[in-house]
Design a protein around this motif. Structure first.
Motif, PDB file in Angstrom:
ATOM      1  N   SER A   1      41.346  22.558  48.852  1.00 55.12           N
ATOM      2  CA  SER A   1      40.821  21.245  48.465  1.00 55.12           C
ATOM      3  C   SER A   1      40.147  20.542  49.637  1.00 55.12           C
ATOM      4  CB  SER A   1      41.943  20.368  47.902  1.00 55.12           C
ATOM      5  OG  SER A   1      42.878  20.000  48.912  1.00 55.12           O
ATOM      6  N   ARG A   2      40.588  20.804  50.859  1.00 56.75           N
ATOM      7  CA  ARG A   2      39.997  20.165  52.027  1.00 56.75           C
ATOM      8  C   ARG A   2      38.579  20.639  52.300  1.00 56.75           C
ATOM      9  NH1 ARG A   2      41.744  15.634  52.919  1.00 56.75           N
ATOM     10  NH2 ARG A   2      41.054  15.711  55.096  1.00 56.75           N
ATOM     11  N   LEU A   3      38.180  21.750  51.721  1.00 57.08           N
ATOM     12  CA  LEU A   3      36.820  22.262  51.900  1.00 57.08           C
ATOM     13  C   LEU A   3      35.821  21.632  50.937  1.00 57.08           C
ATOM     14  CD1 LEU A   3      37.629  26.073  52.285  1.00 57.08           C
ATOM     15  CD2 LEU A   3      37.036  24.474  54.110  1.00 57.08           C
ATOM     16  N   ILE A   4      36.335  20.918  49.942  1.00 55.29           N
ATOM     17  CA  ILE A   4      35.476  20.391  48.870  1.00 55.29           C
ATOM     18  C   ILE A   4      34.874  19.045  49.260  1.00 55.29           C
ATOM     19  CG2 ILE A   4      35.560  19.443  46.526  1.00 55.29           C
ATOM     20  CD1 ILE A   4      37.491  21.719  45.836  1.00 55.29           C
TER      21      ILE A   4
ATOM     22  N   GLY B   1      30.788  29.202  46.205  1.00 54.97           N
ATOM     23  CA  GLY B   1      31.819  30.209  46.424  1.00 54.97           C
ATOM     24  C   GLY B   1      33.220  29.643  46.328  1.00 54.97           C
ATOM     25  N   ILE B   2      33.413  28.430  46.866  1.00 49.55           N
ATOM     26  CA  ILE B   2      34.726  27.789  46.796  1.00 49.55           C
ATOM     27  C   ILE B   2      35.117  27.527  45.347  1.00 49.55           C
ATOM     28  CG2 ILE B   2      35.999  25.692  47.389  1.00 49.55           C
ATOM     29  CD1 ILE B   2      34.199  25.591  49.947  1.00 49.55           C
ATOM     30  N   ALA B   3      34.161  27.028  44.559  1.00 48.81           N
ATOM     31  CA  ALA B   3      34.433  26.784  43.136  1.00 48.81           C
ATOM     32  C   ALA B   3      34.795  28.086  42.427  1.00 48.81           C
ATOM     33  CB  ALA B   3      33.223  26.136  42.473  1.00 48.81           C
ATOM     34  N   GLY B   4      34.096  29.172  42.739  1.00 53.05           N
ATOM     35  CA  GLY B   4      34.403  30.461  42.138  1.00 53.05           C
ATOM     36  C   GLY B   4      35.815  30.911  42.452  1.00 53.05           C
ATOM     37  N   PHE B   5      36.248  30.730  43.712  1.00 55.33           N
ATOM     38  CA  PHE B   5      37.603  31.122  44.094  1.00 55.33           C
ATOM     39  C   PHE B   5      38.648  30.310  43.339  1.00 55.33           C
ATOM     40  CE2 PHE B   5      41.329  30.288  46.780  1.00 55.33           C
ATOM     41  CZ  PHE B   5      41.845  31.571  46.881  1.00 55.33           C
ATOM     42  N   VAL B   6      38.432  29.003  43.240  1.00 50.90           N
ATOM     43  CA  VAL B   6      39.393  28.158  42.526  1.00 50.90           C
ATOM     44  C   VAL B   6      39.490  28.586  41.068  1.00 50.90           C
ATOM     45  CG1 VAL B   6      39.890  25.801  41.750  1.00 50.90           C
ATOM     46  CG2 VAL B   6      39.090  26.203  44.086  1.00 50.90           C
ATOM     47  N   MET B   7      38.352  28.928  40.465  1.00 48.73           N
ATOM     48  CA  MET B   7      38.382  29.357  39.063  1.00 48.73           C
ATOM     49  C   MET B   7      39.089  30.703  38.903  1.00 48.73           C
ATOM     50  SD  MET B   7      34.888  28.009  37.224  1.00 48.73           S
ATOM     51  CE  MET B   7      33.689  28.411  38.481  1.00 48.73           C
ATOM     52  N   VAL B   8      38.987  31.575  39.915  1.00 45.72           N
ATOM     53  CA  VAL B   8      39.702  32.856  39.843  1.00 45.72           C
ATOM     54  C   VAL B   8      41.197  32.630  39.705  1.00 45.72           C
ATOM     55  CG1 VAL B   8      40.378  34.913  41.134  1.00 45.72           C
ATOM     56  CG2 VAL B   8      37.992  34.227  41.087  1.00 45.72           C
ATOM     57  N   ILE B   9      41.740  31.819  40.599  1.00 47.49           N
ATOM     58  CA  ILE B   9      43.203  31.680  40.642  1.00 47.49           C
ATOM     59  C   ILE B   9      43.739  30.758  39.551  1.00 47.49           C
ATOM     60  CG2 ILE B   9      43.287  32.195  43.095  1.00 47.49           C
ATOM     61  CD1 ILE B   9      43.622  29.225  43.646  1.00 47.49           C
ATOM     62  N   SER B  10      42.859  30.004  38.898  1.00 49.28           N
ATOM     63  CA  SER B  10      43.331  29.100  37.844  1.00 49.28           C
ATOM     64  C   SER B  10      43.036  29.617  36.442  1.00 49.28           C
ATOM     65  CB  SER B  10      42.723  27.706  38.023  1.00 49.28           C
ATOM     66  OG  SER B  10      41.314  27.762  38.017  1.00 49.28           O
ATOM     67  N   THR B  11      41.824  30.098  36.210  1.00 46.69           N
ATOM     68  CA  THR B  11      41.461  30.501  34.847  1.00 46.69           C
ATOM     69  C   THR B  11      41.859  31.940  34.521  1.00 46.69           C
ATOM     70  OG1 THR B  11      39.235  31.204  35.504  1.00 46.69           O
ATOM     71  CG2 THR B  11      39.506  28.919  34.851  1.00 46.69           C
TER      72      THR B  11
ATOM     73  N   GLY C   1      25.772  29.803  37.665  1.00 43.64           N
ATOM     74  CA  GLY C   1      25.852  31.236  37.397  1.00 43.64           C
ATOM     75  C   GLY C   1      26.500  31.997  38.541  1.00 43.64           C
ATOM     76  N   TRP C   2      26.113  31.668  39.775  1.00 39.82           N
ATOM     77  CA  TRP C   2      26.713  32.322  40.940  1.00 39.82           C
ATOM     78  C   TRP C   2      28.197  31.990  41.049  1.00 39.82           C
ATOM     79  CZ3 TRP C   2      25.531  36.201  44.004  1.00 39.82           C
ATOM     80  CH2 TRP C   2      24.196  36.601  44.106  1.00 39.82           C
ATOM     81  N   SER C   3      28.547  30.743  40.808  1.00 44.25           N
ATOM     82  CA  SER C   3      29.953  30.351  40.881  1.00 44.25           C
ATOM     83  C   SER C   3      30.792  31.118  39.863  1.00 44.25           C
ATOM     84  CB  SER C   3      30.088  28.848  40.641  1.00 44.25           C
ATOM     85  OG  SER C   3      31.441  28.452  40.687  1.00 44.25           O
ATOM     86  N   ASN C   4      30.290  31.217  38.642  1.00 44.38           N
ATOM     87  CA  ASN C   4      31.012  31.965  37.612  1.00 44.38           C
ATOM     88  C   ASN C   4      31.084  33.445  37.947  1.00 44.38           C
ATOM     89  OD1 ASN C   4      31.557  29.719  35.980  1.00 44.38           O
ATOM     90  ND2 ASN C   4      29.574  29.862  34.962  1.00 44.38           N
ATOM     91  N   SER C   5      30.044  33.975  38.593  1.00 46.84           N
ATOM     92  CA  SER C   5      30.054  35.389  38.977  1.00 46.84           C
ATOM     93  C   SER C   5      31.098  35.656  40.044  1.00 46.84           C
ATOM     94  CB  SER C   5      28.668  35.812  39.474  1.00 46.84           C
ATOM     95  OG  SER C   5      27.745  35.848  38.418  1.00 46.84           O
ATOM     96  N   VAL C   6      31.231  34.729  41.003  1.00 54.36           N
ATOM     97  CA  VAL C   6      32.285  34.866  42.008  1.00 54.36           C
ATOM     98  C   VAL C   6      33.647  34.879  41.334  1.00 54.36           C
ATOM     99  CG1 VAL C   6      33.417  33.724  43.960  1.00 54.36           C
ATOM    100  CG2 VAL C   6      30.921  33.835  43.859  1.00 54.36           C
TER     101      VAL C   6
END
Length: 455
Positions: free
Chosen positions: A199-202, A25-35, A150-155
Motif C-alpha cells: 500500500s505504501r507504493l500506491i 504492475g502494483i495493481a496487477g500484483f494486488v489483484m493476483v493475491i486478492s482475486t 489491459g496490462w494490469s489485468n495481464s499481470v
C-alpha cells in the motif's frame, strides 16, 4: 519504518518511466493475491470442501451468492470511500481484511462458518482490489486508459498462472499434500504480511505529484500558441468534463453498461464456481481441471493486452460486442459439445479470448464516458445492478445441477444472457457532456451602496 518511508516517497518518475506504469504492475500484483483465491480458485475450494464435508453444489454456491449481496449493498459505500480516502488506504485496509477471511477459511468446520469466512474475504477484496485499483488507474491515464488496464489485468493473470495450480496442488482431496486448511492459512498470512508495504507504493492521483495523466508534462497554459502533442494532450486532460453520480444515472449509457456488464459476467462467475466441479463430474482430476482454468487464464492474459490496444484505437462499445460474442461461443461449445478434455480446452481458448478482450474495456469505457472525478462513486453505484445479476448466476447453476444432474440447461440460459449483454454494450453510445450550471449574477444594487467582500 525507514524502509517504508523510502518506499512511500518513490519518485513519480522512476528510472525515467512514468510512475503510472509502475502502478499498473502494483495493481496487477494486488489483484493476483486478492482475486485469484477469491474468484478464479473458487471451484477448487468447492471440490475440496465437497469432499471434506459432503456439502452439495447448491449449498456451496450460496457462499458466492452472499458475496454478491455484500457487493451490491457496499459497492456504493466502497466507491465513496475510494474517492474520499484514496486507493492507498483502502488497499491496506482491504488486504488486511481479506487475509483475516482466508485465515477464517482455514478454520472452517461447518457450513455457516464457510459462509462467514467467504463474506469476510469478499469484504476485503471489494475494499482493497478491483474498484479502488481501477479508480487509481483511471486517474493516472486518459488516452492510454484501456491499455493500462489491459496490462494490469495481464499481470494479474500471469500471477494466477502460478497460483491456481499451486492452490489445486495444496487442497487436492485425492492427494496427501497441505490440505485446504493449511493452504488457506498460508495464503491469509501472506496477504496480511504484504498489505502494508504494498500500500505504501500506491499514489492516488498524478496531480498530487505535479504530473498529468499519461505522463504528459505540465505546461504553461497561458500560451495558446503551443500546439505540440504534449501541450494539446495536457489541455485536453484539464478540459475533460466529469459527470457527477446523479448526472451519470440520468444517462442511458450508464444503465446499458451496468446491466450489460452484469449479464456478461454472470456466465463468468458461474464458470469460476462450477467449471472445476463440472470437469470432475466428467471423470477428470482436480489437477486437470486446474490446467483448464490455467489455460483460459493464460489466453486471457494475452487478450487483455489485445483488448486494451484495440480499445484505445477503436470504439470500445463495438470491440466489447465482438469479444462478448466470442465469450458466448465458448459457453455454447462447452455446453453442447462432447464431454471430452479436447472440448474443455477449445472452450478455454475461446473463453480466454472473449473474457480477456472484454475485461479492460468494461471498465475503461466508464472512464471515457463519465470522466475521473467521481469515477469511484459511479463504479460503486454501477455495482448494484451488476451484483443483483451476479447473485443469481452461481446459485442458479448449482441448483440446476442438483435438480437435473448436469449443467446443460443452466449454462445455456447464461449463454443467452451473455449475448443480450453484448447487445446492450453495443447500444451504449457516449452521452452528451453534462450541462454545467453557471452561477447566477447578483442583482444590481439600486441604492448605490457597496459591500466589502472581505468584511
Amino acid at each position: 519504518m525507514g524502509l517504508m518511508n523510502q518506499m512511500s516517497r518513490l519518485p513519480t518518475r522512476a528510472r525515467g518511466v512514468f510512475y503510472g506504469w509502475w502502478l499498473v504492475g502494483i495493481a496487477g500484483f494486488v489483484m493476483v493475491i486478492s482475486t485469484t483465491p477469491m474468484f478464479h480458485a473458487i471451484g477448487l475450494w468447492f471440490v475440496a470442501l465437497e469432499s471434506a464435508f459432503g456439502w452439495n453444489r447448491a449449498e456451496l454456491s450460496v457462499a458466492f451468492a452472499l458475496t454478491r449481496v455484500e457487493g451490491g449493498l457496499l459497492g456504493p459505500i466502497e466507491g465513496y470511500l475510494t474517492d474520499r480516502l484514496g486507493t492507498r488506504k483502502l488497499v491496506f485496509i482491504g488486504l488486511t481484511i481479506m487475509g483475516i477471511g482466508l485465515l477464517m477459511l482455514g478454520q472452517v468446520r461447518s457450513l455457516w462458518m464457510f459462509y462467514v469466512a467467504y463474506l469476510v474475504m469478499a469484504l476485503g477484496q471489494g475494499m482493497g482490489s478491483w474498484l479502488p485499483l481501477t479508480t487509481m488507474l483511471n486517474n493516472w491515464f486518459n488516452r492510454k486508459r484501456a491499455t493500462a488496464m489491459g496490462w494490469s489485468n495481464s499481470v494479474s493473470r500471469l500471477g494466477s498462472l502460478a497460483l491456481i495450480p499451486a492452490i489445486a496442488w495444496g487442497i487436492d482431496p485425492e492427494a496427501d499434500n497441505l490440505g485446504f486448511r493449511a493452504t488457506a492459512t498460508i495464503l491469509g498470512a501472506f496477504v496480511i504480511a504484504v498489505a502494508f508495504p504494498v500500500s505504501r507504493l500506491i499514489k492516488n492521483r498524478p496531480e498530487e505529484h505535479g504530473l498529468l495523466p499519461d505522463g504528459d508534462e505540465p505546461i504553461e497554459f497561458d500560451d495558446p500558441a503551443d500546439g505540440s502533442t504534449g501541450a494539446r494532450a495536457a489541455r485536453a486532460a484539464l478540459a475533460q468534463i466529469d459527470f457527477t453520480v446523479k448526472q451519470a444515472l440520468r444517462t442511458s449509457a450508464f444503465w446499458y453498461i451496468s446491466i450489460g456488464h452484469g449479464l456478461t459476467s454472470m456466465v463468468l462467475i458461474a464458470m469460476m464456481a462450477h467449471l472445476a466441479p463440472l470437469l470432475t463430474d466428467q471423470g477428470h482430476s482436480l489437477q486437470t481441471a486446474s490446467y483448464v482454468v490455467t489455460t483460459y487464464t493464460a489466453v486471457s492474459m494475452v487478450f487483455q493486452l489485445v483488448g486494451g490496444y484495440i480499445g484505445d484505437r477503436a470504439p470500445k462499445r463495438v470491440a466489447l460486442f465482438v469479444f462478448i460474442m466470442i465469450q458466448a461461443t465458448a459457453v455454447f461449445v462447452l455446453t453442447f459439445g462432447s464431454a471430452t478434455l479436447a472440448t474443455a480446452y477449445i472452450f478455454a481458448v475461446l473463453f480466454g479470448i472473449g473474457f480477456g478482450g472484454r475485461n479492460p474495456l468494461t471498465t475503461s469505457i466508464r472512464g471515457d464516458y463519465f470522466g475521473r472525478r467521481s469515477f469511484g462513486k459511479i463504479m460503486g453505484v454501477s455495482q448494484v445492478p451488476m451484483n443483483v445479476l451476479l447473485l443469481i448466476a452461481p446459485t442458479f447453476a448449482g441448483v440446476m445441477r442438483v435438480i437435473q444432474g448436469d449443467y446443460i440447461f443452466a449454462f445455456a440460459v447464461l449463454g443467452v444472457f451473455n449475448l443480450f449483454g453484448g447487445v446492450l454494450f453495443l447500444m451504449a453510445r457516449q452521452p452528451a457532456p453534462p450541462v454545467i450550471e453557471q452561477p447566477r449574477e447578483a442583482p444590481a444594487n439600486v441604492t448605490g451602496n457597496t459591500t466589502n467582500s472581505d468584511s
